[in-house]
Design a protein around this motif. Sequence first.
Motif, PDB file in Angstrom:
ATOM      1  N   PRO A  15      33.075  49.495  19.350  1.00 58.88           N
ATOM      2  CA  PRO A  15      32.491  49.473  18.010  1.00 58.88           C
ATOM      3  C   PRO A  15      34.028  49.740  17.971  1.00 58.88           C
ATOM      4  N   LEU A  16      34.971  49.742  18.122  1.00 59.82           N
ATOM      5  CA  LEU A  16      36.477  49.855  17.156  1.00 59.82           C
ATOM      6  C   LEU A  16      36.664  48.181  17.438  1.00 59.82           C
ATOM      7  N   VAL A  17      36.618  47.927  18.953  1.00 64.39           N
ATOM      8  CA  VAL A  17      37.086  46.860  18.761  1.00 64.39           C
ATOM      9  C   VAL A  17      36.446  45.551  18.348  1.00 64.39           C
ATOM     10  N   GLY A  18      35.040  45.731  17.467  1.00 63.76           N
ATOM     11  CA  GLY A  18      34.616  44.602  17.059  1.00 63.76           C
ATOM     12  C   GLY A  18      34.714  45.312  15.076  1.00 63.76           C
ATOM     13  N   ALA A  19      35.152  46.030  15.128  1.00 65.43           N
ATOM     14  CA  ALA A  19      35.943  46.325  13.880  1.00 65.43           C
ATOM     15  C   ALA A  19      37.106  45.633  13.689  1.00 65.43           C
ATOM     16  N   MET A  20      38.548  45.742  14.702  1.00 56.54           N
ATOM     17  CA  MET A  20      39.022  45.068  14.935  1.00 56.54           C
ATOM     18  C   MET A  20      39.316  43.420  15.083  1.00 56.54           C
ATOM     19  N   LEU A  21      38.970  43.409  16.050  1.00 55.68           N
ATOM     20  CA  LEU A  21      38.206  41.939  15.136  1.00 55.68           C
ATOM     21  C   LEU A  21      38.073  41.320  14.544  1.00 55.68           C
ATOM     22  N   VAL A  22      36.517  41.522  13.662  1.00 52.99           N
ATOM     23  CA  VAL A  22      36.999  41.390  12.475  1.00 52.99           C
ATOM     24  C   VAL A  22      37.348  41.915  11.150  1.00 52.99           C
ATOM     25  N   GLY A  23      38.235  42.627  11.278  1.00 51.22           N
ATOM     26  CA  GLY A  23      38.780  43.295  10.451  1.00 51.22           C
ATOM     27  C   GLY A  23      40.118  41.775  10.732  1.00 51.22           C
ATOM     28  N   THR A  33      36.040  33.734   8.100  1.00 48.12           N
ATOM     29  CA  THR A  33      36.059  34.671   8.602  1.00 48.12           C
ATOM     30  C   THR A  33      34.472  35.033   7.839  1.00 48.12           C
ATOM     31  N   ASN A  34      34.701  35.027   6.905  1.00 42.20           N
ATOM     32  CA  ASN A  34      33.387  34.849   5.953  1.00 42.20           C
ATOM     33  C   ASN A  34      32.565  34.139   6.004  1.00 42.20           C
ATOM     34  N   HIS A  35      33.497  33.268   6.630  1.00 37.64           N
ATOM     35  CA  HIS A  35      31.809  31.520   6.762  1.00 37.64           C
ATOM     36  C   HIS A  35      31.059  31.901   7.464  1.00 37.64           C
ATOM     37  N   LEU A  36      31.455  32.438   8.687  1.00 40.56           N
ATOM     38  CA  LEU A  36      30.899  33.452   9.717  1.00 40.56           C
ATOM     39  C   LEU A  36      30.571  34.438  10.049  1.00 40.56           C
ATOM     40  N   ARG A  37      29.299  34.836   9.017  1.00 38.80           N
ATOM     41  CA  ARG A  37      28.803  36.143   8.960  1.00 38.80           C
ATOM     42  C   ARG A  37      28.324  36.441   9.414  1.00 38.80           C
ATOM     43  N   SER A  38      26.820  34.911  10.407  1.00 33.14           N
ATOM     44  CA  SER A  38      26.430  35.843  11.134  1.00 33.14           C
ATOM     45  C   SER A  38      26.725  35.785  12.526  1.00 33.14           C
ATOM     46  N   LEU A  39      27.378  35.178  12.614  1.00 32.08           N
ATOM     47  CA  LEU A  39      28.258  35.426  14.313  1.00 32.08           C
ATOM     48  C   LEU A  39      29.536  36.589  13.946  1.00 32.08           C
ATOM     49  N   ASN A  40      29.587  37.486  13.180  1.00 32.90           N
ATOM     50  CA  ASN A  40      30.455  38.421  12.741  1.00 32.90           C
ATOM     51  C   ASN A  40      29.207  39.386  13.548  1.00 32.90           C
ATOM     52  N   ALA A  41      28.461  39.435  12.787  1.00 33.42           N
ATOM     53  CA  ALA A  41      26.935  40.528  13.034  1.00 33.42           C
ATOM     54  C   ALA A  41      26.917  40.690  13.820  1.00 33.42           C
ATOM     55  N   VAL A  42      26.735  39.792  14.867  1.00 32.89           N
ATOM     56  CA  VAL A  42      25.747  39.362  15.941  1.00 32.89           C
ATOM     57  C   VAL A  42      26.914  40.056  17.067  1.00 32.89           C
ATOM     58  N   LEU A  43      28.431  39.268  16.465  1.00 32.84           N
ATOM     59  CA  LEU A  43      29.345  39.953  17.650  1.00 32.84           C
ATOM     60  C   LEU A  43      29.604  41.992  18.050  1.00 32.84           C
ATOM     61  N   ILE A  44      29.205  42.602  16.124  1.00 31.81           N
ATOM     62  CA  ILE A  44      29.004  44.078  15.668  1.00 31.81           C
ATOM     63  C   ILE A  44      28.340  44.067  16.463  1.00 31.81           C
ATOM     64  N   ILE A  45      27.311  44.238  16.008  1.00 32.98           N
ATOM     65  CA  ILE A  45      25.927  44.134  16.526  1.00 32.98           C
ATOM     66  C   ILE A  45      25.586  44.435  17.791  1.00 32.98           C
ATOM     67  N   SER A  46      26.240  42.915  19.028  1.00 35.33           N
ATOM     68  CA  SER A  46      25.935  43.721  20.441  1.00 35.33           C
ATOM     69  C   SER A  46      26.965  44.526  20.840  1.00 35.33           C
ATOM     70  N   LEU A  47      28.203  44.628  20.484  1.00 36.71           N
ATOM     71  CA  LEU A  47      28.876  45.511  21.424  1.00 36.71           C
ATOM     72  C   LEU A  47      28.103  46.656  21.005  1.00 36.71           C
ATOM     73  N   LEU A  48      27.902  47.288  19.827  1.00 36.92           N
ATOM     74  CA  LEU A  48      27.188  48.803  19.418  1.00 36.92           C
ATOM     75  C   LEU A  48      26.240  48.595  20.710  1.00 36.92           C
ATOM     76  N   GLY A  49      25.399  47.766  21.026  1.00 38.12           N
ATOM     77  CA  GLY A  49      24.475  47.885  21.597  1.00 38.12           C
ATOM     78  C   GLY A  49      24.856  48.022  23.162  1.00 38.12           C
ATOM     79  N   ILE A  50      25.937  47.406  23.610  1.00 38.60           N
ATOM     80  CA  ILE A  50      26.255  47.394  25.082  1.00 38.60           C
ATOM     81  C   ILE A  50      27.087  49.168  25.262  1.00 38.60           C
ATOM     82  N   SER A  51      27.800  49.921  23.924  1.00 41.25           N
ATOM     83  CA  SER A  51      27.983  51.534  23.749  1.00 41.25           C
ATOM     84  C   SER A  51      26.162  51.649  23.934  1.00 41.25           C
ATOM     85  N   MET A  52      25.384  51.492  22.870  1.00 37.31           N
ATOM     86  CA  MET A  52      24.074  52.130  22.688  1.00 37.31           C
ATOM     87  C   MET A  52      23.698  51.990  25.090  1.00 37.31           C
ATOM     88  N   GLY A  53      23.455  51.533  25.497  1.00 33.27           N
ATOM     89  CA  GLY A  53      23.006  51.440  26.571  1.00 33.27           C
ATOM     90  C   GLY A  53      23.425  52.451  27.374  1.00 33.27           C
TER      91      GLY A  53
END
Length: 691
Positions: A15-23, A33-53
């Motif tokens: 999740p830290l990597v996701g926050a850094m990349l988006v930041g 970056t703001n134009h690619l809203r959904s892509l950023n959300a998918v990236l962050i949710i996916s990384l957290l999903g791996i952490s959850m797994g």
Amino acid sequence: MEAIYQYAWLIPVLPLVGAMLVGLGLISLNRATNHLRSLNAVLIISLLGISMGLSLALLWSQIQGHAPYTRTLEWAAAGNFHLSMGYTIDHLTALMLAIVTTVALLVMVYTDGYMAHDPGYVRFYAYLSLFSSSMLGLVVSPNLVQIYIFWELVGMCSYLLVGFWYDRKAAADAAQKAFVVNRVGDFGLLLGILGLYWATGSFEFEVIGDRLQSLVQSGALASGFAVLFAVLVFLGPVAKSAQFPLHVWLPDAMEGPTPISALIHAATMVAAGVFLIARMYPVFEDVPAAMNVIAFTGAFTAFLGATIAITQNDIKKGLAYSTISQLGYMVMAMGVGAYTAGLFHLMTHAYFKAMLFLCSGSVIHGMESVVGHDPALAQNMQLMGGLRKYMPATAITFLIGTLAISGIPPFAGFWSKDEILGSTFAVNPVLWGVGWLTAGITAFYMFRMYFLTFEGKFRGNEISIRHQLKAAAHGLTEELEPATAFGPGAMDKRELAATAHKTHGHSEHPHESPWTMTLPLVLLAIPSVLIGFVGTPFANYFEAFIYPPGETVMELASQAESFDLKEFLIMGGSSVGIALIGITLASLMYLGHTINPAAIAAKIEPLYQLSLHKWYFDEIYHQVFVLGIRRLARQVMEVDFRVVDGAVNLTGFFTLVSGEGLKYIENGRAQFYALIVFGAVLALVIVFGVT
């Protein structure tokens, strides 16, 4: 399974990597970056999903009996001082990782619908990911220093998220209030950590507990110091878990977006305080005075939060005081030695309270389609009613959460709350009485919220009520202009402007939220109903997994043999009974309308005002601390102006005057200097000649 433990460090890092990349994207390529809203959300949710797994895999491994795993490296060394950093995976860590990642993932999915039209959508996801990383880092920390680092990072993220709509004064003030109040508790925590290191020479949890006990028993350390250090450490959880007297920040923090209320202020950050008490249990359990402070603080906080919640009309603030009350139950459980019961309630509460907060966000989303983006209207239950007809999924899940928190079997809250009350009764019947009475109040105010929101007639289109509420919110009596649109962005502002003739709404009735918001509600409803069965008193799988450090646990077969059905029916029946009384009163007042709440409030006006004004804590703190510190600052300024500046100015004046006088003496004439020397010698001769 060993490989999973070696890569467990990825859980907070992803999740830290996701926050850094988006930041970095927001800083360097903001528009793209703001134009690619959904892509950023998918990236962050996916990384957290791996952490959850990974977290669920670790939890399963620990359930299967894998030994705790700790990996550290030396971070700093100076002489005999060595400080290590790393991560530890044990039963408590595995449980908390699973809770934090599952709730955080569902909240992030929900956020996509709730913040759909907000211009800060991408920034909000970056903050969420950074917070998730900080909380996960806190959970895996192997020592007090590392916990303190992540503890402060969690506080920083809370400040950013509560004040997310920083251009709104109420949100900015709430963020500052949360930050300042938490700094009070964190300063006490820091002093406690330093004191424990001074006494024991270690930052490791179990080492501190063992050495502190030995020092007190041998007389090398006064017991008063042990109590002082333990209470100072407890100040950290008091602030973070919103316990009396540092509870005042949590209701104001509802000014942040609703997903934050669900993630930080129901399931994770506020639970960090209870988690720290559990981590420091080897220290606390050997200091009875500190345990008493913890128990009584928790009991009073539970009662305090419940008594304030019964008069709240803002749906989010009602849930906020409910959170304070339920956290009080957990802290009380820890204080009476019910380690397992406290953590069990932490787990069940995380799921059903997160669901309740997300339900409130769904309600606000629906109400904004009618009343616009004014929180004085969209969040006020006096304008709701009958929403079950328009928002069935939200209504059903909210009812499930209400039944769970009210302690109605077989929902999750019954098993965890009943275990706390049973354990408390065995230690201190007075505290049990407070908890038992609070259980009845909890059922009353939760069903009051449900009935006002989802049953009866929809009141959102009654213009007179809208104007009264807006006037009350703004402290005015005259008719007000509609508020400027702002807020969660659940409604497009262009759409809002096009329908201004409908008092800033675009519909006559609310509507159900999109699937990205309702799906998390349904998924959270499952543990809210079922997860309590892992901690039943006759087959307590939770207790077999989570138990105090250094203690042995009773086998499940022995639990079944020692289970006393009569005692369970008496204790469980009493808690359910008081809850049913509360539900009945709420039904008569707010569903059947056979009892007039206003008439009762008029008869007990002082008590009603006490609850309505939140026991006057905000007013007292404003007078004592805010205005008091201002008065002190003025006095200090006077001292600085008159004494410090006066001394400096006097020195300058003396230098100026002496310089002015000496310039007539320093004229460069040798004869004049000789005369001065002769005069000085003559004066010395006269003085010494006389003596």
